[in-house]
Design an enzyme around this catalytic site. Structure first.
Site, PDB file in Angstrom:
ATOM      1  N   ILE A 162       6.005  -9.817  -4.809  1.00 13.31           N
ATOM      2  CA  ILE A 162       5.771  -8.950  -3.800  1.00 13.31           C
ATOM      3  C   ILE A 162       4.219  -9.020  -3.687  1.00 13.31           C
ATOM      4  CG2 ILE A 162       7.666  -7.313  -3.947  1.00 13.31           C
ATOM      5  CD1 ILE A 162       5.850  -5.680  -5.990  1.00 13.31           C
ATOM      6  N   ASP A 163       3.555  -8.479  -2.351  1.00 13.41           N
ATOM      7  CA  ASP A 163       2.188  -8.705  -2.237  1.00 13.41           C
ATOM      8  C   ASP A 163       1.165  -7.905  -3.206  1.00 13.41           C
ATOM      9  OD1 ASP A 163       2.753 -10.129  -0.179  1.00 13.41           O
ATOM     10  OD2 ASP A 163       2.728  -8.606   1.363  1.00 13.41           O
ATOM     11  N   LYS A 164       0.181  -8.612  -3.257  1.00 11.49           N
ATOM     12  CA  LYS A 164      -0.980  -7.819  -4.341  1.00 11.49           C
ATOM     13  C   LYS A 164      -1.089  -6.464  -4.195  1.00 11.49           C
ATOM     14  CE  LYS A 164      -5.764  -7.967  -5.017  1.00 11.49           C
ATOM     15  NZ  LYS A 164      -7.058  -8.582  -4.823  1.00 11.49           N
ATOM     16  N   ARG A 265       5.617  -5.832   6.695  1.00  8.85           N
ATOM     17  CA  ARG A 265       4.197  -5.595   7.375  1.00  8.85           C
ATOM     18  C   ARG A 265       4.505  -6.274   8.730  1.00  8.85           C
ATOM     19  NH1 ARG A 265       0.305  -7.952   2.828  1.00  8.85           N
ATOM     20  NH2 ARG A 265      -1.191  -6.945   4.320  1.00  8.85           N
TER      21      ARG A 265
END
Length: 351
Positions: A162-164, A265
């Site tokens: 998962i993204d930062k 997103r």
């Protein structure tokens, strides 16, 4: 098939033509059997993360790039099973992962799998600009002999990311069998992944499915674009449902059928409802309401409460590799997300 003999993220691809005995091979890429004809510069730009078209073309011009051991032009058309090498005058970066004593929020653990609740701001895997302080650095400190991903990539235990700046649940494989079993579930889209997102506005349809290929934007390699005609990118499907419409923003539940980079997103921006405070996809600007006066101040205060995209991996479900039982995990919204949501709820209630 991508065979990378070193770091494939910090790609300078620049400099004058060096002597042959001073070159170090950084990348070796073998084109797939089904590879369609594609220009060499475009092929490398897609295959090597963070490599710009200009850097790739410079490397080709200085003969740092070779196809089947021969220097070629940027316009060369890649064919199936071509072997492309990138050699540079400096040695590859040491990609050994440094163990770091970083606390992990462990939701569940047994001898086969580990489920973590990742905080926002923590990178999952070491990469350019983020070599330390990642989930992987913590994993190699706390656990021994974690399995690596396909092709021996140094990604101990990872089957997804998962993204930062996205918070939430992440499953880690502790054995080779668990790695293979979980990877298969991701490939077959049988993993249950539910995200909560705070988005701008209210989706025109309260619930629905967003289908659109996702690929890197030709204008900015850090941004993923939607290609609804399927002309580029990878097939991507997101199911969404509005849980709490608040006129200016909405709490939305998103379920991933596929797992592409920045999928939620990019898809929500494509729908016209970018994630709140998502700087990459335009959510860090006022997208609903008049951008002035006390409202502008209020929105800025909300941005300050959650200084990242408002996205949380809330639940995760999968078949346990050994017991074959369905495992389901849920997590609370983190403090910053909950604070921003409550502030919007109060604003609407008192409007």
């Amino acid at each position: 098939m991508l065979q990378d003999t070193s770091d494939n993220r910090d790609n300078e691809l620049t400099g004058p033509e060096p002597d042959e005995d001073e070159l170090y091979e950084h990348h070796r890429i073998v084109a797939d059997k089904g590879q369609g004809l594609m220009r060499l510069d475009r092929f490398l730009t897609e295959k090597i993360p963070n490599a710009t078209r200009t850097k790739v073309q410079n490397a080709i011009d200085t003969e740092a790039v070779k196809v089947n051991d021969k220097a070629v032009k940027a316009s060369y058309k890649i064919k199936p099973l071509d072997v492309i090498t990138v050699s540079l005058p400096h040695p590859p970066r040491d990609t050994d992962i440094v163990p770091e004593d970083i606390p992990l929020n462990i939701v569940f653990e047994d001898e086969d799998v580990l489920v973590l609740n990742k905080p926002a701001g923590m990178v999952v895997h070491p990469a350019h600009g983020n070599w330390n302080g990642t989930v992987v650095n913590a994993l190699v400190y706390h656990f021994q002999n974690l399995p690596t991903h396909r092709n021996g990539e140094a990604r101990p235990g990872l089957v997804h990311r998962i993204d930062k700046d996205t918070s939430g649940l992440l499953v880690i494989a502790k054995t080779e069998y668990a790695m293979t079993h979980l990877a298969r579930q991701f490939f077959e889209h049988t993993i249950e992944r539910t995200y909560y997102a705070l988005v701008w506005g209210e989706p025109k349809e309260a619930e629905g499915t967003i289908t659109g290929h996702i690929g890197r934007s030709p204008r900015d390699r850090k941004v993923m674009a939607i290609y609804p005609d399927g002309s580029y990118g990878k097939h991507a499907v997101t199911h969404y449902k509005t849980l709490k419409p608040l006129h200016y923003v909405s709490l939305v539940q998103c379920n991933l059928e596929t797992g592409r980079t920045h999928q939620i997103r990019a898809h929500m921006q494509y729908l016209g409802n970018p994630l709140f405070n998502d700087a990459v996809y335009g959510g860090d600007q006022i997208r609903k309401g008049t951008p002035n006066g006390s409202y502008k101040t209020f929105v800025q205060n909300c941005f300050n409460l959650i200084p990242r995209q408002a996205l949380h991996a809330k639940s995760l479900g999968f078949v346990h590799p050994k017991t074959k039982q369905w495992m389901q995990f849920d997590s609370d919204l983190p403090d910053d997300f909950r604070a921003a949501l409550e502030k919007w709820e109060s604003y609407i209630a008192n409007r």
